[in-house]
Design a protein around this motif. Sequence first.
Motif, short mmCIF file in Angstrom:
data_model
loop_
_atom_site.label_atom_id
_atom_site.label_comp_id
_atom_site.label_asym_id
_atom_site.label_seq_id
_atom_site.Cartn_x
_atom_site.Cartn_y
_atom_site.Cartn_z
N MET A 60 0.94 -1.12 -0.08
CA MET A 60 0.00 0.15 -0.15
C MET A 60 0.89 1.25 -0.05
SD MET A 60 -2.92 1.08 2.90
CE MET A 60 -4.13 -0.19 2.46
N LEU A 61 0.60 2.15 -0.90
CA LEU A 61 1.45 3.31 -1.05
C LEU A 61 1.04 4.37 0.17
CD1 LEU A 61 0.82 4.29 -4.60
CD2 LEU A 61 2.65 3.35 -3.57
N ALA A 62 2.02 5.43 0.67
CA ALA A 62 1.76 5.88 1.74
C ALA A 62 0.55 6.78 1.59
CB ALA A 62 3.28 7.15 2.01
N GLN A 63 0.17 7.37 0.55
CA GLN A 63 -0.91 8.34 0.35
C GLN A 63 -2.21 7.43 0.57
OE1 GLN A 63 -1.27 10.23 -3.25
NE2 GLN A 63 -2.88 11.56 -2.67
N GLN A 64 -2.21 6.19 0.06
CA GLN A 64 -3.60 5.42 0.46
C GLN A 64 -3.37 4.96 1.66
OE1 GLN A 64 -2.19 2.39 -2.38
NE2 GLN A 64 -3.73 2.71 -3.74
N ARG A 65 -2.57 4.74 2.45
CA ARG A 65 -2.43 4.27 3.90
C ARG A 65 -3.03 5.50 4.61
NH1 ARG A 65 2.07 2.73 4.33
NH2 ARG A 65 2.94 4.62 5.05
N GLN A 66 -2.66 6.58 4.31
CA GLN A 66 -2.87 7.81 5.03
C GLN A 66 -4.52 8.12 4.88
OE1 GLN A 66 -0.33 10.78 3.89
NE2 GLN A 66 1.59 9.61 4.40
N SER A 67 -4.89 7.84 3.71
CA SER A 67 -6.43 8.21 3.52
C SER A 67 -7.05 6.95 4.13
CB SER A 67 -6.72 7.89 1.74
OG SER A 67 -5.94 8.97 1.17
N ALA A 68 -6.59 5.89 4.33
CA ALA A 68 -7.30 4.79 5.02
C ALA A 68 -7.18 5.21 6.54
CB ALA A 68 -6.77 3.48 4.87
N ILE A 69 -6.23 5.55 6.98
CA ILE A 69 -6.07 6.13 8.42
C ILE A 69 -7.19 7.09 8.93
CG2 ILE A 69 -4.47 7.21 10.13
CD1 ILE A 69 -2.29 5.76 8.91
N LEU A 70 -7.16 8.00 8.04
CA LEU A 70 -8.14 9.29 8.16
C LEU A 70 -9.56 8.74 8.31
CD1 LEU A 70 -8.59 12.43 8.40
CD2 LEU A 70 -8.43 12.63 5.88
N GLU A 71 -9.87 7.79 7.55
CA GLU A 71 -11.18 7.22 7.27
C GLU A 71 -11.58 6.61 8.82
OE1 GLU A 71 -14.98 6.83 6.44
OE2 GLU A 71 -13.52 7.90 5.42
N LEU A 72 -10.57 5.90 9.19
CA LEU A 72 -10.82 5.08 10.32
C LEU A 72 -10.99 6.27 11.67
CD1 LEU A 72 -8.07 2.36 10.45
CD2 LEU A 72 -10.51 2.03 10.63
N ILE A 73 -10.15 7.39 11.42
CA ILE A 73 -10.17 8.17 12.55
C ILE A 73 -11.57 8.99 12.55
CG2 ILE A 73 -9.32 10.47 13.28
CD1 ILE A 73 -6.57 9.70 12.51
N ARG A 74 -12.12 9.33 11.22
CA ARG A 74 -13.56 10.04 11.18
C ARG A 74 -14.62 8.99 11.62
NH1 ARG A 74 -12.38 12.14 5.01
NH2 ARG A 74 -11.58 14.04 5.84
N GLN A 75 -14.39 7.52 11.50
CA GLN A 75 -15.27 6.77 12.13
C GLN A 75 -15.29 6.42 13.53
OE1 GLN A 75 -14.33 2.98 9.96
NE2 GLN A 75 -15.24 3.77 8.09
N ARG A 76 -14.06 6.51 14.27
CA ARG A 76 -13.78 6.42 15.77
C ARG A 76 -13.76 7.45 16.55
NH1 ARG A 76 -9.86 1.19 15.24
NH2 ARG A 76 -11.13 0.01 13.91
#
Length: 257
Positions: A1-17
């Motif tokens: 996973m590219l850094a940008q993709q991982r950061q987008s996934a992290i941001l989505e997790l933070i928005r959910q939780r």
Amino acid sequence: MLAQQRQSAILELIRQRGGVRVGQLVSRFGVSDMTIRRDLEALAERGLVDKVHGGATLAGPGSADEPGFAAKSVRQQAEKRAIAERAVRLVEPGMAIALSAGTTTAALAARLADVPGLTVVTNSIPVADVLYQNPRPDQTVVLTGGIRTPSDALTGPVAEATIATLNIDLLFLGVHGMSPRAGFTTPNLLEAAVNKRLIGAARRLVVLADHTKWETTGIATMAPLERADVLVTDAGLPPDPRRQIGEQVGELIVVQT
């Protein structure tokens, strides 16, 4: 996973939780602790998250930003109702209680008509209005008077002088935010001063705070977490914050919505 993709996934997790810990992200994405910290730093530099000890939370407004009562009243309505329904069970007939300003305390005020013989002290115009709309002949309401804030709290020397003469069995305190570092906070300095007076006058302190208040910080601290005898929150609060709060407050009550 590219850094940008991982950061987008992290941001989505933070928005959910609402927040995540570094260890959780390391396990989820299978990368090093340092890589996750760089990802969080990159998101923080873009203003998307706030870095906290051991993790990150969704970026919030400034610590002096103060939404009005009407704006706050439409947020987390189900959670606030559930918290109020549980909190009223702590009230016994004949008590002298106090309700600070706040939308959750206003939700509690609507349920006090079922408890006989109360004296209710408040510095909140909406709370006083709710009590006026749901009167009991054996209920006494004391409105402190004072200077009105954006959250419809009454503050200043008049409010503080009124509270200084009182002895209260139980204080229900609404808060803008709570965190291990800052404790229970508010974005309004005048309101903080009045709430400190209420805390000092009360034999027991019950904090009413839905899960969105975790790791939100206002400019002024009213009390540390350990000052609360009881904290009533909702099941949206994640397990790790529950553990941290449970280790510091007298009793943690988590309600379902």
